[in-house]
Scaffold this active site. Structure first.
Site, PDB file in Angstrom:
ATOM      1  CG  HIS A  46      -2.080  -1.033   0.966  1.00 49.77           C
ATOM      2  ND1 HIS A  46      -3.192  -0.786   0.210  1.00 49.77           N
ATOM      3  CD2 HIS A  46      -2.166  -2.325   1.362  1.00 49.77           C
ATOM      4  CE1 HIS A  46      -3.950  -1.868   0.171  1.00 49.77           C
ATOM      5  NE2 HIS A  46      -3.346  -2.827   0.855  1.00 49.77           N
ATOM      6  N   GLY A 133      -7.360 -13.936  -7.322  1.00 52.99           N
ATOM      7  CA  GLY A 133      -7.883 -13.287  -6.120  1.00 52.99           C
ATOM      8  C   GLY A 133      -7.034 -13.472  -4.883  1.00 52.99           C
ATOM      9  CB  SER A 138      -4.463 -13.671 -11.131  1.00 49.01           C
ATOM     10  OG  SER A 138      -5.519 -13.040 -10.447  1.00 49.01           O
ATOM     11  CB  SER A 139      -6.252  -8.772 -12.558  1.00 49.05           C
ATOM     12  OG  SER A 139      -5.664  -8.012 -11.539  1.00 49.05           O
ATOM     13  CG  ASP A 183      -0.199  -5.467  -8.689  1.00 46.51           C
ATOM     14  OD1 ASP A 183       0.658  -5.360  -7.803  1.00 46.51           O
ATOM     15  OD2 ASP A 183      -1.427  -5.465  -8.455  1.00 46.51           O
ATOM     16  CE1 TYR A 233      -4.912  -1.439  -3.409  1.00 45.48           C
ATOM     17  CE2 TYR A 233      -6.068   0.174  -4.755  1.00 45.48           C
ATOM     18  CZ  TYR A 233      -4.905  -0.474  -4.407  1.00 45.48           C
ATOM     19  OH  TYR A 233      -3.726  -0.147  -5.038  1.00 45.48           O
TER      20      TYR A 233
HETATM   21  C1  GLA Z   1      -2.945  -4.360  -5.064  1.00 45.37           C
HETATM   22  C2  GLA Z   1      -2.753  -3.258  -6.100  1.00 45.37           C
HETATM   23  C3  GLA Z   1      -1.319  -2.722  -6.054  1.00 45.37           C
HETATM   24  C4  GLA Z   1      -0.907  -2.365  -4.634  1.00 45.37           C
HETATM   25  C5  GLA Z   1      -1.242  -3.483  -3.661  1.00 45.37           C
HETATM   26  C6  GLA Z   1      -1.013  -3.095  -2.234  1.00 45.37           C
HETATM   27  O1  GLA Z   1      -2.179  -5.470  -5.417  1.00 45.37           O
HETATM   28  O2  GLA Z   1      -3.029  -3.743  -7.381  1.00 45.37           O
HETATM   29  O3  GLA Z   1      -1.193  -1.629  -6.925  1.00 45.37           O
HETATM   30  O4  GLA Z   1      -1.491  -1.146  -4.247  1.00 45.37           O
HETATM   31  O5  GLA Z   1      -2.598  -3.893  -3.776  1.00 45.37           O
HETATM   32  O6  GLA Z   1       0.345  -2.888  -2.011  1.00 45.37           O
END
Ligand code: GLA
Length: 399
Positions: A46, A133, A138-139, A183, A233
């Site tokens: 985060h 998930g 995965s996305s 990601d 989130y």
């Molecule tokens: C998800 C989001 C990332 C990041 C993490 C938390 O994976 O896709 O961008 O914010 O949560 O670190």
């Protein structure tokens, strides 16, 4: 999730399954094939959307897409991990009827076309062995695999940073998740044998070797998925923005929590929740830089200790863990061979990541899962993961 009996990969590699799946679902030979890895974040959670630091590594699990142009007026995608369910869409913006799992593909093709990449209508087969998930992106793997495959189909290449940014936009605008860039960067730029210390403000990164002689990486999936994940989130992001707005009143140079200090947070009179959120981000950034340094200097146990601190902060200050993940991490922390563990990814279920002594991953994985089962009556799964390369287009004539 041990490789020999892997429920996520029952019939060979995703690339092979995607090729065969395209033939089975549409009777077509692939004109382009691409694969992109999932990722596990070692530390720096985060922090990406707060323009701070993250330390993810791409893993040896990936999503693969095989595509061929079609002469119709729809793009069709067969999801091989969903009993070959087929979704179709025009691929010119978000359509109401597109099922959630197909929105990543719809987003990527729409955004590519919007920037002038001449992607034809296509048939595609998608196969993945990244557990969905579970906090392993995965996305992002699906978005990036589609972006690379569709560029190849269109006879274009996009620079890797544009692929990452476009994939992130697909997630924002088509899947409705206001994610950071970690990601997609990991899925694009992952490097074999390394994690990446990414500065999410400059988007520069430094490969950090994960020497197998020093430590192995274990992922343990709690098996739980809590629905509140995406709503919470977005709420955390909003809280961080509010904290920044407050801090900027005292110091206009604070544009993101990246710029904040603990001192300034304590002095700003923030409400207690915002104060804890901001404190997590500031401390997590420092831990992440330090963990990278420790790994580089061969101190894996030191990095492991920081992972445990990170978990406590995510649990108590950022409040994105859940009882199942807390139990997993607590068990891992006292399992022989484990150097450190924490929840990984967005949170509210999904996976924990552990740093383990070399060659002890298997014994540690078994012990954690067994203890967790005894304590909770629930079935967790473990897998050893290796730092892998980012996305690639695959030579289609290779068979
Ligand atoms: C998800 C989001 C990332 C990041 C993490 C938390 O994976 O896709 O961008 O914010 O949560 O670190």
């Amino acid at each position: 999730m041990h490789k020999a009996t892997d429920p996520h990969d029952p019939a060979g590699t995703p690339i092979r399954r995607a090729r065969l799946g395209l033939r089975a679902a549409f009777g077509r030979e692939p004109a382009a094939v691409a694969a992109a890895p999932g990722r596990v974040n070692l530390i720096g959670e985060h922090t990406d959307y707060n323009l701070g630091f993250v330390l993810p590594m791409a893993i040896d699990r990936s999503a693969a897409v095989a595509v061929a142009p079609n002469a119709g007026d729809r793009c069709r995608v067969a999801a091989l991990d969903r009993d070959a369910a087929v979704a179709s869409f025009a691929g010119r913006g978000r359509a109401d009827g597109t099922p959630p799992w197909a929105r990543y593909a719809e987003g990527v093709v729409s955004l590519l076309r919007a920037r002038g990449v001449p992607v034809p209508m296509f048939d595609a087969a998608l196969a993945s062995n990244v557990p969905p998930g579970g906090g392993l992106s995965s996305s992002a793997a699906v978005e990036v695999a589609f972006a690379v495959a569709l560029c190849s189909l269109a006879g274009t290449t996009l620079d890797p940073m544009s692929i990452a940014l476009l994939s992130q936009r697909a997630e924002h605008e088509f899947a409705g998740v206001p994610c950071g860039l970690m990601d997609q960067l990991a899925a694009v730029f992952g490097r074999r044998g390394h994690a990446l210390l990414i500065d999410c403000r400059s988007v520069e990164f430094r490969p950090v070797p994960i020497d197998p002689a020093l430590a192995g990486v274990l992922v343990v999936d709690s098996g739980v998925r809590h629905d509140l994940a995406s709503g919470e989130y977005a709420k955390r992001r909003a809280e961080c923005e509010r904290a920044v707005a407050e801090l900027a009143k005292a110091d206009p140079a604070v544009r993101s929590l990246r710029d904040a200090t603990e001192d300034a947070i304590n002095r700003a009179g923030l409400d207690p929740t915002l104060r804890r959120r901001a404190r997590h981000v500031v401390r997590e950034n420092a831990r992440t830089i330090e963990a990278a340094r420790l790994l580089e200097s061969g101190d894996a146990p030191g990095a492991g200790r920081l992972m445990l601190e990170s978990h406590v902060s995510l649990r108590d200050d950022y409040e994105v863990s859940c009882p199942e993940l807390d139990t997993l991490v607590e068990i891992a922390a006292t399992t022989p061979g484990v150097l450190g563990a924490r929840m990984t990814g967005g949170g509210f279920g999904g996976c924990a990541v552990a740093l383990v002594e070399p060659n002890r991953a298997e014994a540690a994985g078994r012990a954690i899962v067994e203890n967790y089962g005894r304590r909770t009556g629930q079935q967790a799964r473990w897998m050893a993961v290796e730092p892998a390369n980012g996305a690639s287009a695959v030579e289609t004539r290779a068979g």
